[in-house]
Design a protein around this motif. Structure first.
Motif, PDB file in Angstrom:
ATOM      1  N   GLU A 129     -14.556  -1.941 146.110  1.00 34.46           N
ATOM      2  CA  GLU A 129     -13.880  -1.016 145.196  1.00 34.46           C
ATOM      3  C   GLU A 129     -12.368  -1.145 145.309  1.00 34.46           C
ATOM      4  N   GLU A 130     -11.852  -1.302 146.530  1.00 33.36           N
ATOM      5  CA  GLU A 130     -10.412  -1.464 146.725  1.00 33.36           C
ATOM      6  C   GLU A 130      -9.905  -2.751 146.070  1.00 33.36           C
ATOM      7  N   GLN A 133      -9.833  -2.192 142.337  1.00 39.77           N
ATOM      8  CA  GLN A 133      -8.736  -1.289 141.982  1.00 39.77           C
ATOM      9  C   GLN A 133      -7.393  -2.019 142.055  1.00 39.77           C
ATOM     10  N   GLU A 137      -4.697  -2.780 138.997  1.00 45.17           N
ATOM     11  CA  GLU A 137      -3.284  -2.388 139.040  1.00 45.17           C
ATOM     12  C   GLU A 137      -2.377  -3.582 138.792  1.00 45.17           C
TER      13      GLU A 137
END
Length: 146
Positions: A129-130, A133, A137
């Protein structure tokens, strides 16, 4: 003058027996309460509250306490320290809790235990998930400059 602390001819202090002494002990009795503890798998959880009372307010010398009941000072097997579901329920009912309060506590314990289990399962996916994400970004920054 305490001569036990004066070095001998060899320059070393004489060997002394090491021991710990206690003056007295006081025993407090705490009230038992219905608690929420997700580690309790079956039935309600029981714990101690903040309120306490001293039916015997006098301190007991440790030596007298040890002589009085040596058997109670021995370590007990863990299964002797655990209350089963029926014992906890009976104890809590005797303390004035209702069946409804016990049921609510059991449901809350189950809910919290399930939430913890879900958190542990989600930790495995956290790194992915990181990464997603961070990629999102970076993608936004790349196109927001134009």
């Amino acid at each position: 003058l305490n001569t036990s602390n004066i070095p001998t001819n060899s320059g070393k202090l004489p060997r002394q027996k090491r021991r710990v002494n206690f003056g007295t002990i006081s025993i407090r009795y705490y009230n038992r309460i219905l608690t929420e503890n997700p580690s309790t798998v079956l039935g309600p959880s029981i714990g101690i509250g903040w309120k306490y009372y001293d039916p015997y307010t006098r301190p007991i010398p440790l030596l007298d306490y040890e002589r009085r009941d040596k058997k109670s000072l021995l370590l007990r097997p863990a299964h002797h320290l655990v209350l089963n579901r029926e014992q906890r329920e009976e104890m809590l009912l005797d303390l004035g809790y209702s069946q409804k309060e016990l049921a609510i506590s059991i449901r809350n314990n189950t809910r919290t235990r399930n939430q913890r289990r879900q958190t542990v399962q989600n930790l495995g996916a956290q790194r992915m998930e990181e990464l997603i994400q961070n990629a999102g970004e970076r993608f936004k920054k790349l196109f927001s400059r134009r």
